[in-house]
Design a protein around this motif. Structure first.
Motif, mmCIF file in Angstrom:
data_model
loop_
_atom_site.group_PDB
_atom_site.id
_atom_site.type_symbol
_atom_site.label_atom_id
_atom_site.label_comp_id
_atom_site.label_asym_id
_atom_site.label_seq_id
_atom_site.Cartn_x
_atom_site.Cartn_y
_atom_site.Cartn_z
ATOM 1 N N LEU A 329 8.847 -29.613 21.859
ATOM 2 C CA LEU A 329 7.570 -30.071 21.075
ATOM 3 C C LEU A 329 7.531 -30.083 19.790
ATOM 4 O O LEU A 329 6.862 -30.350 19.276
ATOM 5 C CB LEU A 329 6.565 -30.523 21.747
ATOM 6 C CG LEU A 329 7.042 -31.036 23.559
ATOM 7 C CD1 LEU A 329 5.387 -31.074 24.331
ATOM 8 C CD2 LEU A 329 7.523 -32.822 22.981
ATOM 9 N N THR A 330 7.024 -29.010 19.990
ATOM 10 C CA THR A 330 7.181 -27.106 18.605
ATOM 11 C C THR A 330 7.604 -26.721 18.079
ATOM 12 O O THR A 330 8.402 -27.298 18.396
ATOM 13 C CB THR A 330 5.635 -26.501 19.097
ATOM 14 O OG1 THR A 330 6.208 -25.261 19.852
ATOM 15 C CG2 THR A 330 4.444 -27.357 19.959
ATOM 16 N N GLU A 331 7.396 -26.084 16.839
ATOM 17 C CA GLU A 331 8.106 -25.961 16.166
ATOM 18 C C GLU A 331 8.919 -24.178 16.551
ATOM 19 O O GLU A 331 10.071 -23.957 15.680
ATOM 20 C CB GLU A 331 7.742 -25.393 14.473
ATOM 21 C CG GLU A 331 7.400 -26.938 13.516
ATOM 22 C CD GLU A 331 7.341 -27.265 11.940
ATOM 23 O OE1 GLU A 331 7.576 -25.389 11.940
ATOM 24 O OE2 GLU A 331 7.233 -27.866 11.839
ATOM 25 N N GLY A 332 8.138 -23.633 17.236
ATOM 26 C CA GLY A 332 8.667 -22.161 17.906
ATOM 27 C C GLY A 332 7.702 -21.285 17.113
ATOM 28 O O GLY A 332 8.825 -20.736 17.335
ATOM 29 N N ARG A 333 6.772 -21.726 15.968
ATOM 30 C CA ARG A 333 6.153 -20.389 15.275
ATOM 31 C C ARG A 333 5.109 -21.187 14.778
ATOM 32 O O ARG A 333 4.826 -21.743 15.244
ATOM 33 C CB ARG A 333 7.406 -19.990 13.953
ATOM 34 C CG ARG A 333 7.048 -21.894 12.668
ATOM 35 C CD ARG A 333 7.627 -21.779 11.920
ATOM 36 N NE ARG A 333 7.484 -23.177 11.206
ATOM 37 C CZ ARG A 333 6.071 -23.713 10.529
ATOM 38 N NH1 ARG A 333 5.993 -22.351 10.037
ATOM 39 N NH2 ARG A 333 5.972 -24.571 9.786
ATOM 40 N N LEU A 334 5.000 -19.408 14.750
ATOM 41 C CA LEU A 334 2.930 -19.587 14.142
ATOM 42 C C LEU A 334 3.429 -19.985 12.733
ATOM 43 O O LEU A 334 3.473 -19.452 11.949
ATOM 44 C CB LEU A 334 2.221 -18.365 14.833
ATOM 45 C CG LEU A 334 2.259 -17.716 16.079
ATOM 46 C CD1 LEU A 334 1.490 -17.117 16.123
ATOM 47 C CD2 LEU A 334 0.917 -18.936 16.468
ATOM 48 N N ALA A 335 2.108 -20.826 11.952
ATOM 49 C CA ALA A 335 1.623 -21.008 11.181
ATOM 50 C C ALA A 335 0.217 -20.661 10.976
ATOM 51 O O ALA A 335 -0.789 -21.216 12.052
ATOM 52 C CB ALA A 335 2.521 -22.611 11.012
ATOM 53 N N VAL A 478 3.061 -29.195 15.827
ATOM 54 C CA VAL A 478 4.173 -29.739 16.435
ATOM 55 C C VAL A 478 5.473 -30.391 15.397
ATOM 56 O O VAL A 478 4.702 -30.673 14.269
ATOM 57 C CB VAL A 478 3.618 -31.204 16.520
ATOM 58 C CG1 VAL A 478 4.081 -31.853 17.156
ATOM 59 C CG2 VAL A 478 2.412 -30.713 17.537
ATOM 60 N N ARG A 479 6.711 -30.591 15.839
ATOM 61 C CA ARG A 479 7.794 -30.432 15.625
ATOM 62 C C ARG A 479 7.812 -32.199 14.537
ATOM 63 O O ARG A 479 6.644 -33.196 15.621
ATOM 64 C CB ARG A 479 9.117 -30.785 16.176
ATOM 65 C CG ARG A 479 10.178 -29.860 16.227
ATOM 66 C CD ARG A 479 10.682 -29.319 17.219
ATOM 67 N NE ARG A 479 11.502 -28.026 17.707
ATOM 68 C CZ ARG A 479 12.051 -27.857 16.697
ATOM 69 N NH1 ARG A 479 12.546 -28.347 15.579
ATOM 70 N NH2 ARG A 479 13.120 -26.869 16.914
ATOM 71 N N ASP A 480 8.266 -32.374 13.687
ATOM 72 C CA ASP A 480 8.201 -33.672 12.517
ATOM 73 C C ASP A 480 8.792 -34.819 14.037
ATOM 74 O O ASP A 480 9.840 -34.518 14.310
ATOM 75 C CB ASP A 480 8.373 -33.660 11.329
ATOM 76 C CG ASP A 480 7.860 -32.690 10.144
ATOM 77 O OD1 ASP A 480 6.652 -32.841 10.732
ATOM 78 O OD2 ASP A 480 8.042 -32.514 9.734
ATOM 79 N N GLY A 481 8.021 -36.330 14.111
ATOM 80 C CA GLY A 481 9.082 -37.439 14.933
ATOM 81 C C GLY A 481 8.788 -37.000 16.310
ATOM 82 O O GLY A 481 8.682 -38.240 16.761
ATOM 83 N N VAL A 482 7.780 -36.015 17.029
ATOM 84 C CA VAL A 482 7.537 -35.543 17.863
ATOM 85 C C VAL A 482 6.556 -37.404 18.629
ATOM 86 O O VAL A 482 6.583 -37.464 19.501
ATOM 87 C CB VAL A 482 7.210 -34.525 18.291
ATOM 88 C CG1 VAL A 482 6.375 -34.083 19.931
ATOM 89 C CG2 VAL A 482 8.379 -32.968 18.811
#
Length: 821
Positions: A329-335, A478-482
């Motif tokens: 659901l998320t990109e799996g990285r910290l921003a 959150v990933r794009d499009g989720v």
């Protein structure tokens, strides 16, 4: 994107100048085999021949041709043998189409590669590579195997073939001092088979070849999966067996009746054989198998590689998705999302202090996110006090000017605030800001600085009287499009449950961001799930987020949902996920970060780990099942009148309606229509609504009624047309032509209504059917060879009217253009 570093490879990684010797290459090839990533396929001709020999039409044509030859009718025997040509051609074409899901995979692999062997640079076929080989790659080269980068000159790689992400990935040489465990962590040292070098160059050591590569594992898993028989295949097989027995008995009865009526042995045999072929439902398993191949290909385009064909059925019926959060659901990285500087500090100043307290050589994701926004200072470092779990901070001391040092610290807000020179009100104010950010799902750190007089500092870590610089808030984006994908699920009735190990506040914040339960997700702790299942299992349908969950708890959740008749899809990546992946109706392993054991038991390998890809795959599965229904409806509507007219007219004592050549003619219309027109119909924008029915209901009772009505009405019209055209002069060629034309027009009309003529293939088949039928019937020479005669205008008008009437019934029965339940 990393693999475990083989122990035997560690000693070779430090040597970047010499490759393997000839003897070493031979020994390793004997041990590991060739670098055959896609596997050794069956011979194309051999596989095609095997599939063709299973086609009953082949044996029908050969058998009836032999029968005509034995009885002295050479012309008919030759015509039937010539009819083999289009059938064999169509088999070859369809065989090629079913291989489309893997045919393009070889394009992502290099064919030849430069390798250093015995101190010399040579170019060899990629199949000759062995683990330990030292290869050279440069811009535009494809990686021929899974390899570890030893030296690089600005190497950037396109990994979209494996991950679906189009951005370049910077690679760095493997650190031999880190050892094997360091290699496990250094994902950016791996260059995997199927990826392409964009810029730079480097030397790499081959670590894995052939089926052991990441690319090979996934591809071969997909190839193996397509061979499994599914429940629907078994049901179709049972149906075919029943129909074959019924057709056999009917054929024997027809032959005996025709013989008793005095029509002769040839007439009796031809009646039985023709009816047998007309009644044989070979299209159903052929169409279904073909659609499974299409499903594998269409899902692969959605970054979902199918390992077991059953998923092509199940994916379209999913009613609940239990999804991981991180990386799916998320990109799996910290921003770094927010900077909250102190009143007297600028945002840039806060970032500079945070960058000074970060390690540019480390792998900490917080450091990486900070240094992506700010540059670490170049001043000499006097002392460093690294982050530890008990201290919860990192401190660095720099030489600011002669006689003056600057200490910078970052870490847990409570720790850094306590180190700062703040009064109680200020301390409460900062901690309140931290709590507010944490409630929104952010990971928060605090930063502070302290100027030190060199004369007063004894080298110990400064731990008090800091000036707080501010807070930094990080998030896993959150990933794009989720959010859009979750909204599609909600509208279609698919329940999404986010299963995460995060704190409930973080999980709630992410659930709101992606739109679970219209932004008001119900969150429960995983430890409370068992009690919920025991007391009120249906409550699972009202839960949107399960926090503080461990992978092993997924199994109980999956089983409880299945007990509620839900069709459950589960995502997983670790060994602990294996029970849930295996128990789920659709187990989805993560292709990027998933373990081999998880990929092995899962029915789908998701190459981009993206939730949107799961939802897109569900949409593809729904559309595939809808298209399959339309194809089967078409087959039933056409085959029913074909079989009934082939049986009833001879039983009534009339001359034979269909000769073998006419069955061939009609099958050359029915086969392409059922296989090609419906398999690629475009999908709707939204998912269909799930019903939670574990048993596949192919047609509604009303739809069965529509199919039966169409078949019976068309049978009546065909028999009436045959009787009218036969007339007093018994012109059987005229009667046959009328029936075949009417049946061909009805075929085109039904196909047009069911498909909506939404693809170029549908238009081509419709026009080809009508034009081809007109040419064959109205050309005297061809008509005579086919035992028909040209029709008059009134015959054509009657046939067109009958076809149009037939096409109205599916429209009234609402079978056209409707997505299945």
């Amino acid at each position: 994107m990393q693999r475990p570093v083989p122990d035997e490879l560690l000693e070779l990684l430090a040597d970047t100048s010499k490759g393997l010797s000839g003897a070493e290459v031979d020994a390793r090839r004997a041990r590991y085999g060739p670098n055959d990533i896609l596997g050794e396929p069956d011979s194309g001709w051999r596989e095609l021949l095997r599939d063709t020999l299973k086609d009953p039409m082949l044996w029908f044509l050969l058998g009836t041709s032999l029968l005509y030859g034995v009885l002295g009718d050479t012309r008919e025997a030759v015509i039937l043998l010539i009819a083999l040509v289009p059938f064999l051609g169509m088999d070859a074409y369809l065989h090629r189409r079913t291989q489309a899901s893997t045919a393009g995979l070889s394009k992502q692999l290099a064919s030849r590669v430069a390798v250093l062997r015995g101190g010399e640079r040579v170019v060899v076929p990629t199949a000759d590579l062995v683990p330990g080989d030292l290869i050279e790659l440069s811009a535009s080269d494809f990686a021929p195997a899974d390899a570890i980068l030893c030296t690089d000159d600005g190497l950037q790689v396109d990994e979209s073939a494996l991950t679906g992400e189009a951005y370049p990935v910077r690679k760095h040489a493997f650190s031999t001092s880190a050892g094997r465990q360091g290699g496990d962590r250094e994902a950016n040292a791996w260059v995997l088979a199927g990826t392409r070098v964009l810029t730079g160059a480097g030397r790499l050591r081959i670590a894995y070849t052939g089926a052991d590569t990441f690319y090979g594992e996934i591809v071969r898993s997909a190839q193996r999966g397509r061979q499994a028989r599914t429940p629907l295949q078994k049901a179709i097989g049972q149906l075919v067996a029943i129909l074959v027995v019924a057709a056999t008995l009917l054929c024997i009865a027809l032959a005996m009746i025709r013989w008793h009526q005095g029509h002769g042995l040839l007439d009796a045999l031809l009646s039985a054989v023709t009816l047998a072929v007309a009644a044989l439902p070979e299209e159903f398993p052929i169409v279904f198998t073909f659609f499974l191949g299409v499903g594998v290909y269409r899902l692969a385009r959605r970054r979902a590689l199918v390992r077991r064909a059953v998923v092509v059925e199940n994916i379209g019926r999913v009613t609940t998705i239990c999804s991981d959060k991180t990386g799916t659901l998320t990109e799996g990285r910290l921003a770094l999302s927010q900077e909250i500087p102190a009143d007297e500090v600028e945002a840039d100043g806060l970032l500079s202090i945070a960058a000074a307290a970060s390690d540019p050589e480390g792998t900490d994701p917080i450091d990486a996110a900070i240094l992506a926004r700010a540059t670490a200072p170049t001043s000499p470092i006097v002392a460093r006090f690294p982050f530890t779990e008990d201290r919860k901070r990192e401190t660095r001391v720099f030489e600011r000017s002669p006689g003056m040092f600057l200490a910078v610290a970052k870490g847990a807000p409570e720790t850094v605030v306590d180190m700062s020179a703040l009064d109680d009100d200020q301390r409460r104010s900062w901690l309140a800001r931290v709590e507010a950010l944490a409630a929104k799902g952010y990971k928060v750190i605090a930063c502070a600085s302290l100027t030190i007089d060199a004369a007063d500092w004894q080298g110990q870590e400064p731990d008090e009287a800091y000036d707080i610089a501010g807070l930094l808030a990080f998030e896993d984006p959150v990933r794009d499009g989720v959010r859009e994908a979750v909204a599609d699920c909600r509208r279609s009735g698919i329940h999404v449950i986010m299963v995460t190990g995060d704190h409930p506040l973080t999980a709630t914040a992410i659930g709101r961001q992606i739109g679970l339960a219209d932004g008001k997700p119900k969150v429960v702790l995983a430890d409370d799930i068992q009690a919920t299942i025991e007391s009120d299992p249906a409550a699972l349908r009202r839960i949107d987020v399960i926090a503080r969950a461990i992978p092993s708890q997924k199994l109980a959740i999956v089983q409880a949902l299945q007990a509620l008749d839900e069709i459950v899809a589960v995502t997983g990546d670790g060994v602990n996920d294996v029970p849930a992946l295996k128990a789920a109706d659709v187990g989805i392993a993560m292709g990027q970060r998933g373990t081999q054991s998880a990929r092995e038991v899962a029915s789908i390998v998701l190459t981009d780990d993206n939730f949107s890809s799961i939802v897109h795959a569900i949409g593809e599965g729904q559309q595939l099942f809808s298209n399959l229904r339309l194809s089967f409806a078409y087959l039933l509507m056409i085959h029913l009148p074909l079989v009934l007219s082939a049986a009833l007219i001879p039983l009534a004592g009339y001359p034979l309606l269909y000769l073998p050549i006419h069955i061939v003619w009609l099958e050359l219309i029915i086969h392409p229509t059922a296989l090609l027109v419906f398999q690629n119909l475009p999908g709707d924008r939204l998912l269909a609504r799930g019903r939670g029915q574990r048993r596949i209901r192919f047609f509604r009772p009303s739809e069965w009624a529509t199919i039966g009505a169409v078949g019976l009405l068309l049978t009546v019209l065909l028999i009436a047309g045959y009787d009218r055209s036969l007339g007093a002069d018994q012109a059987v060629e005229h009667a046959r032509a009328t029936v075949i034309v009417a049946l061909s027009i009805a075929s085109a009309a039904l196909m047009a209504v069911l498909s909506g003529l939404r693809t170029p293939t549908a238009w081509a088949v419709a026009i080809g059917t009508l034009v081809g039928t007109m040419v064959l019937v109205q050309t005297p020479f061809l008509a005579s060879k086919l035992h028909v005669m040209p029709l008059h205008l009134d015959d054509w008008l009657i046939a067109l009217a009958a076809g149009s009437l037939i096409a109205l019934l599916p429209m009234l029965g609402s079978m056209a253009h409707r997505r299945s339940d």
